[in-house]
Scaffold this motif. Structure first.
Motif, PDB file in Angstrom:
ATOM      1  N   ALA A  88       0.830  -1.210   0.000  1.00 25.18           N
ATOM      2  CA  ALA A  88       0.000   0.000   0.000  1.00 25.18           C
ATOM      3  C   ALA A  88       0.862   1.256   0.000  1.00 25.18           C
ATOM      4  CB  ALA A  88      -0.928  -0.010   1.210  1.00 25.18           C
ATOM      5  N   ALA A  89       1.951   1.241   0.771  1.00 22.56           N
ATOM      6  CA  ALA A  89       2.831   2.409   0.811  1.00 22.56           C
ATOM      7  C   ALA A  89       3.447   2.678  -0.557  1.00 22.56           C
ATOM      8  CB  ALA A  89       3.926   2.200   1.852  1.00 22.56           C
ATOM      9  N   LEU A  90       3.906   1.638  -1.232  1.00 26.11           N
ATOM     10  CA  LEU A  90       4.527   1.830  -2.542  1.00 26.11           C
ATOM     11  C   LEU A  90       3.501   2.264  -3.590  1.00 26.11           C
ATOM     12  CD1 LEU A  90       7.102  -1.098  -2.697  1.00 26.11           C
ATOM     13  CD2 LEU A  90       7.483   1.303  -2.121  1.00 26.11           C
ATOM     14  N   TYR A  91       2.279   1.742  -3.483  1.00 21.90           N
ATOM     15  CA  TYR A  91       1.241   2.224  -4.395  1.00 21.90           C
ATOM     16  C   TYR A  91       0.952   3.698  -4.136  1.00 21.90           C
ATOM     17  CZ  TYR A  91      -2.956   2.602  -7.169  1.00 21.90           C
ATOM     18  OH  TYR A  91      -3.864   2.997  -8.120  1.00 21.90           O
ATOM     19  N   GLY A  92       0.855   4.074  -2.861  1.00 23.21           N
ATOM     20  CA  GLY A  92       0.642   5.474  -2.524  1.00 23.21           C
ATOM     21  C   GLY A  92       1.777   6.356  -3.010  1.00 23.21           C
ATOM     22  N   LEU A  93       2.999   5.839  -2.934  1.00 26.13           N
ATOM     23  CA  LEU A  93       4.156   6.588  -3.429  1.00 26.13           C
ATOM     24  C   LEU A  93       4.034   6.832  -4.928  1.00 26.13           C
ATOM     25  CD1 LEU A  93       6.987   7.758  -3.028  1.00 26.13           C
ATOM     26  CD2 LEU A  93       7.902   5.426  -3.129  1.00 26.13           C
ATOM     27  N   GLN A  94       3.619   5.829  -5.659  1.00 24.19           N
ATOM     28  CA  GLN A  94       3.428   5.982  -7.108  1.00 24.19           C
ATOM     29  C   GLN A  94       2.315   6.974  -7.429  1.00 24.19           C
ATOM     30  OE1 GLN A  94       2.851   1.768  -7.954  1.00 24.19           O
ATOM     31  NE2 GLN A  94       4.780   1.731  -9.088  1.00 24.19           N
ATOM     32  N   GLN A  95       1.347   7.085  -6.522  1.00 20.84           N
ATOM     33  CA  GLN A  95       0.226   8.001  -6.741  1.00 20.84           C
ATOM     34  C   GLN A  95       0.515   9.419  -6.257  1.00 20.84           C
ATOM     35  OE1 GLN A  95      -2.544   6.968  -8.543  1.00 20.84           O
ATOM     36  NE2 GLN A  95      -1.119   5.263  -8.782  1.00 20.84           N
TER      37      GLN A  95
END
Length: 281
Positions: free
Chosen positions: A243-250
């Motif tokens: 979730a953190a890495l997806y949020g980073l990409q967003q």
């Protein structure tokens, strides 16, 4: 690019920033009781500093669904000695996780640099306390209160409703004398949202870029991960990192997490994959 600016510190958000969670509570959903003793909380905070976190978030009242309220004196007794103890060892930015005006005031006097309020400065005196403190403020979206937020959360339109909430709170802050450039937004994952709401919100983080404010992502070990994977809080590291890495990409900027070293490692690898010139060995 964004930055967090206090009277004597500037923290650039050009690169992702990890905020370490220190809960000085007996009943937080993931680490309740581990850092109730002041010395243990300070030790954990300093260990996080060594790992490379940029902000320490100190909280003395659990905001898990159904959590009981904590008396003002008890909350102060939990957080103020920890902030004072940390401040003796480091000038790293400290955030006070509270909704009470008096806790905000005393925490800033003790050395806190940021106010992190799940109630978005909506409780009595909070706007005035934050304006007088003159520090950056993180405004979180929540439908209801921690005691009621998960009973039956409903929205006419999830994204539009949350945007309207932030419009109103940002305006209230500005009316109270808090400049918009001092504000940080937290979409409030798990606060008055169903499992589907949480993942819809994750998928549409970029919809909030319109505000022109830095975004804090707080999903670490939360039930949105546990319910999806059918596991307990201490088994949610992989889901939290995903979730953190997806949020980073967003486009999220600040990552409020329990597992600081693992998150820092995951972000470092993500950055190296995205930009190999960062790799010098």
């Amino acid at each position: 690019m964004y930055q967090i600016k206090t009277k004597n510190k500037i923290l650039s958000l050009d690169n992702p920033v990890v905020m370490g969670i220190i809960n000085t509570t007996p009943d937080s959903f993931s680490d309740g009781g581990k850092y109730l003793q002041t010395n243990k909380a300070i030790e954990q905070a300093l260990a996080m500093v060594e790992q490379g976190v940029k902000i320490l978030d100190i909280g003395g009242e659990s905001t898990r669904p159904g959590a009981p309220e904590v008396a003002l004196k008890e909350e102060l007794n939990r957080v103020i000695p920890v902030i004072e103890g940390i401040r003796k060892h480091t000038e790293l930015m400290i955030s006070i996780d509270t909704s009470k005006a008096e806790v905000m005031t005393q925490a800033v006097a003790a050395g806190a640099d940021i106010i992190n309020d799940v109630c978005a400065l909506s409780l009595p005196g909070a706007l005035q306390a934050a304006a007088i403190a003159d520090v950056p403020v993180c405004l979180m979206h929540m439908q209801g209160t921690p005691r009621t937020m998960q009973l039956n959360p409903q929205y006419r339109d999830l994204i539009t409703d949350i945007k309207t909430f932030f419009d109103e709170r940002i305006d209230a802050c500005q009316q109270a004398g808090i400049n918009k450039d001092k504000l940080i937004l937290d979409l409030g994952f798990g606060f008055g949202k169903t499992l589907q709401h949480n993942y819809q919100l994750m998928n549409q983080i970029k919809a909030f870029d319109d505000f022109g404010l830095p975004m804090l992502l707080g999903v670490s070990r939360k039930s949105m991960i546990g319910k999806l994977l059918d596991n307990e809080a201490d088994q949610r590291l992989a889901g939290s990192l995903a979730a953190a890495l997806y949020g980073l990409q967003q486009g999220a900027h600040i990552f409020r997490v329990h597992d600081t070293q693992a998150t820092l490692d995951a972000i470092k690898v993500w950055q190296a994959c995205r930009n190999p010139s960062l790799v010098t060995q």
